[in-house]
Structure formats: structure tokens, C-alpha cells
Enzyme design. Structure first.
Site, PDB file in Angstrom:
ATOM      1  N   MET A  78       0.771  -1.154  -0.033  1.00 45.68           N
ATOM      2  CA  MET A  78      -0.047   0.033  -0.061  1.00 45.68           C
ATOM      3  C   MET A  78       0.924   1.304   0.066  1.00 45.68           C
ATOM      4  O   MET A  78       1.969   0.919   0.580  1.00 45.68           O
ATOM      5  CB  MET A  78      -0.872  -0.023   1.256  1.00 45.68           C
ATOM      6  CG  MET A  78      -0.675   0.487   2.449  1.00 45.68           C
ATOM      7  SD  MET A  78      -1.191   2.373   2.530  1.00 45.68           S
ATOM      8  CE  MET A  78      -0.350   2.756   3.867  1.00 45.68           C
ATOM      9  N   PRO A  79       0.659   2.105  -0.543  1.00 48.17           N
ATOM     10  CA  PRO A  79      -0.691   2.543  -1.288  1.00 48.17           C
ATOM     11  C   PRO A  79      -0.697   2.080  -2.564  1.00 48.17           C
ATOM     12  O   PRO A  79       0.454   1.822  -3.213  1.00 48.17           O
ATOM     13  CB  PRO A  79      -0.543   3.952  -1.246  1.00 48.17           C
ATOM     14  CG  PRO A  79       0.824   4.511  -1.229  1.00 48.17           C
ATOM     15  CD  PRO A  79       1.435   3.516  -0.501  1.00 48.17           C
ATOM     16  N   HIS A  80      -1.905   2.050  -3.069  1.00 51.82           N
ATOM     17  CA  HIS A  80      -2.439   1.803  -4.635  1.00 51.82           C
ATOM     18  C   HIS A  80      -2.753   3.133  -4.854  1.00 51.82           C
ATOM     19  O   HIS A  80      -3.896   3.489  -4.540  1.00 51.82           O
ATOM     20  CB  HIS A  80      -3.026   0.734  -4.707  1.00 51.82           C
ATOM     21  CG  HIS A  80      -3.629   0.266  -6.212  1.00 51.82           C
ATOM     22  ND1 HIS A  80      -2.544  -0.038  -6.921  1.00 51.82           N
ATOM     23  CD2 HIS A  80      -4.987   0.472  -6.681  1.00 51.82           C
ATOM     24  CE1 HIS A  80      -3.306  -0.061  -8.186  1.00 51.82           C
ATOM     25  NE2 HIS A  80      -4.560  -0.064  -8.008  1.00 51.82           N
ATOM     26  N   SER A  86       2.070   0.561  -5.489  1.00 58.38           N
ATOM     27  CA  SER A  86       1.583   0.232  -7.000  1.00 58.38           C
ATOM     28  C   SER A  86       0.796   1.455  -7.560  1.00 58.38           C
ATOM     29  O   SER A  86       0.286   2.227  -6.604  1.00 58.38           O
ATOM     30  CB  SER A  86       0.759  -0.911  -6.568  1.00 58.38           C
ATOM     31  OG  SER A  86      -0.525  -0.815  -6.031  1.00 58.38           O
TER      32      SER A  86
END
Length: 75
Positions: A1-3, A40
């Protein structure tokens, strides 16, 4: 995380998308201190004819409390 999901009109090259993903990733690492491996980035191409309904209304107009950068010129 984060995406992070970037919604944009079609037409940008794979090279441009990779470059932006790299910049976003580096900023997340620099600002939040996350490890690069935990970040990501995805791209979702939205047809310009669908932008108002699928993006503006859904993600901008009705979610303005979540926006940290609103569209338009801000002085």
C-alpha cells in the site's frame, strides 16, 4: 500500500505512463516514507465522451471532500 489509480484520456504512450508511475512512486517514498516495493500504480483510460459521468461526477464532483488538488486554475 498505497495503490494509486491514474484516470486519463487514451493516447499517452507506455513510456509516458512508466515515467509517471516512476515519479509518483518516488514521491510516495519521499513524502510518506514507504518502501518502493509497497507502492503500486495503475492507469485507467477513460474515453473523453465518458469523462463527465465516469470521472467528473463520480470522483470529483461528489467526492470533493477527498480532493487535495481540484481541477481548474487555482490562484
Amino acid at each position: 500500500m498505497p495503490h494509486i489509480i491514474v484516470k486519463l484520456w487514451p493516447g499517452k504512450s507506455e513510456s509516458q505512463k512508466h515515467r509517471l508511475a516512476d515519479h509518483i512512486t518516488q514521491d510516495v517514498v519521499d513524502v510518506f516514507g514507504y518502501d518502493e516495493a509497497s507502492v503500486s500504480v495503475a492507469f485507467e483510460e477513460i474515453n473523453p465522451n465518458d469523462w463527465a459521468a465516469k470521472v467528473y461526477a463520480a470522483d470529483i464532483q461528489h467526492s470533493s471532500g477527498k480532493l487535495y488538488k481540484k481541477p481548474g486554475y487555482q490562484m
